[in-house]
Each structure stands twice: as structure tokens, then as C-alpha cells.
Design a protein around this motif. Sequence first.
Motif, short mmCIF file in Angstrom:
data_model
loop_
_atom_site.label_atom_id
_atom_site.label_comp_id
_atom_site.label_asym_id
_atom_site.label_seq_id
_atom_site.Cartn_x
_atom_site.Cartn_y
_atom_site.Cartn_z
N GLN A 1 60.60 38.58 17.68
CA GLN A 1 61.42 37.38 17.67
C GLN A 1 61.65 36.87 19.10
O GLN A 1 61.63 37.63 20.05
CB GLN A 1 62.78 37.66 17.02
CG GLN A 1 62.70 38.18 15.60
CD GLN A 1 64.06 38.50 15.02
OE1 GLN A 1 65.02 37.74 15.20
NE2 GLN A 1 64.17 39.63 14.34
N ASP A 2 61.89 35.56 19.20
CA ASP A 2 62.23 34.91 20.47
C ASP A 2 61.20 35.23 21.54
O ASP A 2 60.01 35.19 21.28
CB ASP A 2 63.64 35.34 20.90
CG ASP A 2 64.70 35.05 19.85
OD1 ASP A 2 64.53 34.05 19.13
OD2 ASP A 2 65.66 35.82 19.72
N ALA A 3 61.67 35.57 22.75
CA ALA A 3 60.75 35.83 23.87
C ALA A 3 59.91 37.07 23.67
O ALA A 3 58.89 37.26 24.34
CB ALA A 3 61.55 35.94 25.17
N TYR A 4 60.31 37.95 22.75
CA TYR A 4 59.54 39.17 22.52
C TYR A 4 58.21 38.88 21.82
O TYR A 4 57.35 39.75 21.74
CB TYR A 4 60.35 40.14 21.66
CG TYR A 4 61.50 40.77 22.40
CD1 TYR A 4 61.29 41.82 23.28
CD2 TYR A 4 62.80 40.29 22.24
CE1 TYR A 4 62.32 42.41 23.98
CE2 TYR A 4 63.85 40.87 22.94
CZ TYR A 4 63.61 41.92 23.80
OH TYR A 4 64.65 42.49 24.50
N LEU A 5 58.03 37.65 21.35
CA LEU A 5 56.76 37.30 20.70
C LEU A 5 55.66 37.08 21.74
O LEU A 5 54.54 37.59 21.58
CB LEU A 5 56.95 36.04 19.85
CG LEU A 5 55.69 35.49 19.16
CD1 LEU A 5 55.13 36.54 18.19
CD2 LEU A 5 56.00 34.20 18.43
N ASN A 6 55.96 36.34 22.81
CA ASN A 6 54.94 35.97 23.80
C ASN A 6 55.02 36.78 25.10
O ASN A 6 54.00 37.05 25.72
CB ASN A 6 55.05 34.48 24.12
CG ASN A 6 54.81 33.60 22.91
OD1 ASN A 6 53.88 33.83 22.14
ND2 ASN A 6 55.66 32.59 22.72
N THR A 7 56.22 37.14 25.52
CA THR A 7 56.37 37.88 26.79
C THR A 7 57.28 39.09 26.59
O THR A 7 58.34 39.20 27.19
CB THR A 7 56.96 36.96 27.88
OG1 THR A 7 58.20 36.42 27.42
CG2 THR A 7 56.00 35.84 28.24
N PRO A 8 56.87 40.02 25.74
CA PRO A 8 57.74 41.17 25.44
C PRO A 8 58.02 42.05 26.65
O PRO A 8 59.12 42.59 26.79
CB PRO A 8 56.96 41.94 24.37
CG PRO A 8 55.54 41.54 24.55
CD PRO A 8 55.60 40.10 24.99
N GLU B 1 59.64 32.18 34.69
CA GLU B 1 59.87 33.42 33.94
C GLU B 1 61.05 34.22 34.47
O GLU B 1 61.39 35.29 33.96
CB GLU B 1 58.61 34.30 33.98
CG GLU B 1 57.44 33.76 33.17
CD GLU B 1 56.69 32.66 33.91
OE1 GLU B 1 56.94 32.48 35.12
OE2 GLU B 1 55.87 31.98 33.29
N LYS C 1 60.57 40.19 28.96
CA LYS C 1 61.87 40.14 28.30
C LYS C 1 62.53 41.51 28.31
O LYS C 1 63.73 41.65 28.57
CB LYS C 1 61.71 39.64 26.86
CG LYS C 1 63.03 39.53 26.09
CD LYS C 1 63.99 38.56 26.77
CE LYS C 1 65.26 38.40 25.93
NZ LYS C 1 66.27 37.57 26.62
N ASN D 1 56.19 44.72 18.73
CA ASN D 1 55.96 44.78 20.18
C ASN D 1 56.91 45.76 20.86
O ASN D 1 57.19 45.65 22.06
CB ASN D 1 56.12 43.39 20.81
CG ASN D 1 54.92 42.50 20.54
OD1 ASN D 1 53.82 43.00 20.30
ND2 ASN D 1 55.12 41.19 20.58
#
Length: 433
Positions: free
Chosen positions: A180-187, A411, A190, A40
Motif C-alpha cells: 500500500q501507498d509508498a510501499y508499492l513503488n519505493t518500499p 524522495e 519508505k 514487499n
Amino acid sequence: MNNSLSLNKLIPVSLVLFSSFFGAGNLLFPPLFGYLAGSNLNIATLGFCITGVSLPILGVLAIAMTGGTDLTEVAAPVNIAYAKIVMFLSSMAIGPLFAIPRTAAFSYEIGIKPLLGTTETWQLALYSALYFAFSFYVANNPSKVLNWLGKILTPALLVCLAVLFAKVLLAPSFVPGAPQDAYLNTPFLKGFQEGYNTMDLLASFLFGAATLTSIKTLGIEGKKNLIRACLCAGLIAAALLAVIYYFLGYAGAEAHRYLSGEFSNGAGILVATAHEYLGAGGTAILSAIIILACLTTSIGLIAAIADYFHILFNQKLSKKAMGFLVALLSFLLSNFGLDMIIKMAIPVLCFLYPVMIALALLNVFGFGGNKRVFRCTMWIVTLFAVVEGLKAAAIPVPMESILASVPLYMEGFGWFTVAVIGAAVGVIWDRVS
């Protein structure tokens, strides 16, 4: 009257602006978000570049829109006392409290400490003393600032980065890791928040004033011409920043090929990248990159903040004395070390960034001087910014269950929702009145 800058004058001004922005945070955080974002990377880089590139240029334009170099004019429509407090806090954060000490601590940790091989406290103290003595000397000699920043340090910095990036691009095919972490769903969100750590939006008001002054000395007159010149210089600086951010993020994402584990910042990733691609000479190249980047930012910040404090405190102290105090406080705080400086800065940035973003947008979108719009927007944004600062400091927020009903609050962008509502109310109030 001159209407525009010639290219041979525009380029040095742009390089000074770029080199002033590009410092420790700009090297420290992009490799980390690239490493964590993985596949991402592109969407995360877009978010990072909005706060790390686009918003700082808006800050420069906001100063140009006011037509002056007194930073309080940016927030003056709210209240003069409010404007002075906000701009003072912003200047302290981007100056002697966090950003300037961070340049010395970071350049020591990555550029000097690996060469020494030891961790004695006096080594950091000696290095930072020499570092700030040099920074103060150059910042206190305006004729030398353009010479060092625009003609020597910045080109040397770009050459060092080009060598490293060329090696990365010639590496085996790019195969990023999983987000990883927030970069998976809200890159995107983040990456947007990670851009706060560069502190470039806070610095943009200071650098905008300095850029405006430089352009005026080159003979440009008239508000529209000054704004156009600032925009051109800003776009060139922004293009350089965006390219470097992407390649630093790319290097971080590509590092999964030879790295594993967790990293608190991008320092370890940078070191590993240099050793992977530059071999034995990697440490020396990386040291040159970091020391040059940090020095250019330190020099630019000391000069700009000394100028602003000279105005803010009614010229009670000379610019030279102000610069000395800024350098001295920065020296003292730099000896707390890089990790502590980063940790202390996060809650303050989460408070200041929403406020400064709202101020920049109001000025750029033509509301400068409109007290009703500014007050309806900024008071509520400031309240939500305090909440964001408390959350970042892990301090319980009163009535958070009610605040959670505000769109984007969870968010970390509830302040943007209320900013839009506040501005709309202000516009309606102004039209009715």
C-alpha cells in the motif's frame, strides 16, 4: 592491560545496549510497515533496519572513534557552538520532548488502558507519575541499572516476545496483502524513512558514551581495543534488534488474514495480533512486553541524558538533579497523549536525522577532526535538513522548484546528494591546502 572483553562480560554489556535501544518506537512502527508493505516486506524491512539498526551502531562507533564521552566532540570540527546546539537538540528529542514521554504514553495506551476499560485523564497522570518515579529511581542508582536492564528486564522482555512470535510462526501459511501507498513503488526508501521514528540513531550517541564508559570500567584500555569492544557489543545488540524488527513486521504483514482497514500506527495491529494468537491472555502478555520495553528505554535514556547534560552545562547541576528535571519534563509531556507526541516529533526527526547520519558517517569513515571536510559537508546538510523539517511540517519551502533539481530531493534524500558533494569538496580543499 586487557585487550578484549570475555564473553561473560560482553553479553551483559550488549544486553544493556539492546534494552536501552528497544522501546516504544521499536514496538510501535514495525507492525505498521509490515502491514502496509505486504508482499514487499523483505525490502521494506531492509530499509527500516538500515536506519533502525545499522545507523545506530554507527553512532555508537562514532562515539568510540572520538575516544571520549563528551558528545560535542562528534560535531566539534564544524564549530563548538554548532556542536553543542545540535547535540542539545538531539538529546532533547530523544529525551524529555518526545522519546521518553512516548514510552509512558504508549505503554499506558496499549498495556494499561485496555485493562482499565476507561479513558479518565487522571489515570494517565497517575500511571505516568508512578512510571517516571520508578524510572528515575533506577536510573539514579548505576549499580541497579545493569542489574535491572541486563539481568531481569531484558530477558523477561525477550521471553514475552518469543511467546508471541512462536504463535505467529505456527499460524496458517503466510499470505501477505498487496503493498500500500509508498510501499508499492519505493518500499526500500519508505522503510528507510520509517526507521527515523525509532529515534535510535539520535539515542546511539548517548548510549555509545554510556557503553564506552561501561567497557572502560571493565578494564579495557587503548582506543583500538575500545572500538573493537564497542563493535562487538553493538553487533550483538544489532542482531537482536534486526530479528525482532523482522518478526514484528512479519506479524503485521500476516495480519491481513484477520484485519482490514487503516491504522495510524502499529498499536492496533499489536493488540489484534495478541488477541488472535494468545486469546484471553493476549492482553496480559502484550502489556508485559510493552511495559518492559518502554521501562528499559526510559531508564537508559534518563541516565544517559542526565550524564550528558551534566557535562554540557559545566556541572552546574548534579547528575541526580539533571535526571530529576528530565523525568519531570517527560512526565508533563507524556500527558499530552501518544498521538500528539508522534505528530509533534515527525518534523523534528526529519530535520535531525540527516544531520546525525552525516555526523556519524564522517566520524566512522575517518574524517574526525578534519574541519574542512566537516564544514563543507555539515553546513549544506544542515540547510537541507531544515528544508526536510519544513516539508514534514507542511510549511511552504522557499525556492523548492530549484531544490527539486537536486537528485533524490523529491524522495526526501536530497541532503544525501549534497552531503556526498560537500564531503568531496572538503577532501579536495584539504588535499590542496
